[in-house]
Design a protein around this motif. Sequence first.
Motif, short mmCIF file in Angstrom:
data_model
loop_
_atom_site.label_atom_id
_atom_site.label_comp_id
_atom_site.label_asym_id
_atom_site.label_seq_id
_atom_site.Cartn_x
_atom_site.Cartn_y
_atom_site.Cartn_z
N THR A 1 25.10 45.46 -8.33
CA THR A 1 26.29 46.05 -8.64
C THR A 1 25.87 47.45 -9.29
O THR A 1 24.85 48.11 -8.84
N ALA A 2 26.47 48.44 -10.03
CA ALA A 2 26.25 49.28 -10.52
C ALA A 2 24.79 48.90 -11.20
O ALA A 2 24.45 49.86 -11.38
N SER A 3 24.90 48.02 -12.06
CA SER A 3 23.48 48.14 -12.50
C SER A 3 22.45 47.22 -11.92
O SER A 3 21.20 47.36 -12.19
N SER A 4 22.37 46.97 -10.92
CA SER A 4 21.36 46.80 -9.71
C SER A 4 19.91 48.04 -9.73
O SER A 4 20.68 48.70 -9.42
N PRO A 5 18.70 47.15 -9.72
CA PRO A 5 17.80 48.23 -9.78
C PRO A 5 17.79 48.82 -8.43
O PRO A 5 17.15 50.09 -8.34
N VAL A 6 18.32 48.55 -7.39
CA VAL A 6 18.35 48.05 -6.13
C VAL A 6 19.25 48.06 -4.95
O VAL A 6 19.63 47.30 -5.70
N LYS A 7 20.07 48.96 -3.87
CA LYS A 7 20.92 48.53 -2.94
C LYS A 7 20.62 47.50 -2.59
O LYS A 7 20.00 47.23 -1.95
N TYR A 8 21.49 46.58 -2.09
CA TYR A 8 21.41 45.56 -1.47
C TYR A 8 22.38 44.68 -1.13
O TYR A 8 23.66 44.26 -1.62
#
Length: 314
Positions: free
Chosen positions: A133-140
């Motif tokens: 999500t937009a708040s995730s530290p990394v994209k996955y």
Amino acid sequence: MTTSAEPNATTAPATGAAPSAPPTRAVDPVSEGYRIAVSTPVRPAHVLTTLSDAADVTSLGAGAANVIMQLVNKPVGYGVMESKVDSGSLYKHPVKRTRTTITYLAVAVLGTATDKLRYREAVNTSHRQVRSTASSPVKYNAMDRGLQLWVAMCLYIGFEDTHQLLRGRMNREQRALFYRDAAPLGTTLQVPADLWPATPDEFDALWIELCATKINPDGPAREYLRQLVDFTFVGDLPQPVKSFNRFLTAGFLAPKFREAMEVEWTDRDQRRFDALWRLVAFSNRFTPLALRRLPYHLLLVDMRLRAKFGRRLV
């Protein structure tokens, strides 16, 4: 055997996982610190085994370490930590999650083409819900073939390490035969056949290449994974049980993974680990193969019955 992405499925592209060109010389992940050192004697040249021979209940001893190996890759780790699919959470539903994982191994190694297709569709249903999500530290994205390749390579290493501890180290020819049937560990999901390294040497080269950048847990991920090392997520267990799990888990982590997890390991620990597995290997000789493989076969039967009666597979 299924070897390509699910038809009509929306899959994320592989990120940073394309195999390198075939290595011009053999590389050694052990000397680089990315594989554990196996000290068992080299087996006789005439003793040939395949991956299905590694479907031994004793191989599950590497399970906790293997999960850690998978999750120190930050996108994989955060995909699990932030997943909204509570039914698949190891810490909330440890028995169910363990059953799902071992069933996947049984399907990939021992299952039919139909088994693989059914289980892939079931796992994909869960994976489609796991996105950053937009708040995730990394994209996955759990449908990312590159992330799935990393997980599948970890699974293969778990099988190979335990098999060599139980049956002796393999020479190049023996390892090539053992490796021959390994691709379904990835192709049963979204990893296309041409993304899976074609030979053990290519596997080793790609593993070193990936490990150099993928072993990167941050503080929250490390703390999350410490629960696997310390066995705190299963409740109040006797201290000897926790200590043994910590020892066994650390023993199956290669030096670079231990370093990333800030886990100490001494030469004395290594001698004790080697002695333990010599004893396990000796005991294993007197246990019938049917009994050693029973959990895998029972879970295959369970999966087929669930499919027959329309129950959820994962």
